[in-house]
Design a protein around this motif. Sequence first.
Motif, short mmCIF file in Angstrom:
data_model
loop_
_atom_site.label_atom_id
_atom_site.label_comp_id
_atom_site.label_asym_id
_atom_site.label_seq_id
_atom_site.Cartn_x
_atom_site.Cartn_y
_atom_site.Cartn_z
N VAL A 69 39.76 37.18 42.53
CA VAL A 69 38.96 37.31 43.75
C VAL A 69 38.55 38.77 43.95
CG1 VAL A 69 39.00 37.15 46.27
CG2 VAL A 69 39.92 35.29 44.89
N THR A 70 39.44 39.69 43.65
CA THR A 70 39.12 41.12 43.75
C THR A 70 37.99 41.49 42.81
OG1 THR A 70 41.42 41.62 44.36
CG2 THR A 70 40.06 43.45 43.56
N VAL A 71 38.03 40.95 41.59
CA VAL A 71 36.94 41.19 40.63
C VAL A 71 35.61 40.70 41.19
CG1 VAL A 71 36.04 40.59 38.35
CG2 VAL A 71 38.47 41.13 38.63
N VAL A 72 35.62 39.49 41.76
CA VAL A 72 34.41 38.92 42.34
C VAL A 72 33.91 39.78 43.50
CG1 VAL A 72 33.51 36.98 43.69
CG2 VAL A 72 34.85 36.55 41.64
N ASN A 73 34.82 40.20 44.38
CA ASN A 73 34.44 41.02 45.53
C ASN A 73 33.78 42.32 45.11
OD1 ASN A 73 35.06 39.59 47.88
ND2 ASN A 73 37.22 40.09 47.76
N LEU A 74 34.40 43.01 44.16
CA LEU A 74 33.87 44.30 43.72
C LEU A 74 32.52 44.14 43.03
CD1 LEU A 74 37.15 45.98 42.39
CD2 LEU A 74 35.95 46.44 44.54
#
Length: 211
Positions: free
Chosen positions: A79-84
């Motif tokens: 999810v962090t990868v997607v957010n960034l």
Amino acid sequence: MPILADLKNAIIYSNPVFVLLLGLCPTLAVTTSLENALGMGMCVIFVLVLSNVTISAIKNFIPHQVRIPVYIVIIATYVTVVNLAMEAYLPDLYDQLGLYLELIVVNCIILGRAEAFASRNSVSSSFVDGIGVGIGWTLAALLVSFIRGVMGNGSIIIWGDIGIRGILETPATAIGLPYGGFLTVGVLLAAFAYIGNRKKQKSECKGVERW
């Protein structure tokens, strides 16, 4: 083919919204427009597939007592990868989806498939399940947003330029409001339940005739 059968089962018979009744909160929140539904759908597919594959690959190394925290850490990483990535390359869509992107971490669809499927099946099956369930949610969200767009705004517009305007001369603007989302999803749930019951009754009738 088994893969196609698994994919069909994940999209239709295990549809997270209309069958399993999972992920209703983001479904109601992001279906105000087609681009929001499509963008969120792509994020869900990405996180669901990679988390399923990762959890399936390391399931034998995860102690049973801490499996849920481990699942959440894995999901949160993707999810962090997607957010960034979205904040960097799709800032407008990132702003529209807002908090619901981060809440994918605790989305019951992602965590539910990790616990119920990925932790008990092979990597290949978990990959197919992730794609199927992700596509199932995306199609459900697109259907809801399409109906809300037509009924609530009288037009279907995506990315500001592409679409059809003036479908309805007097749209029911209430459908575009939050409680209109509840109404739309409720009607679709009733329709899918009716279709499923009819199919079940026909199968039972055929079984009785053969007997």
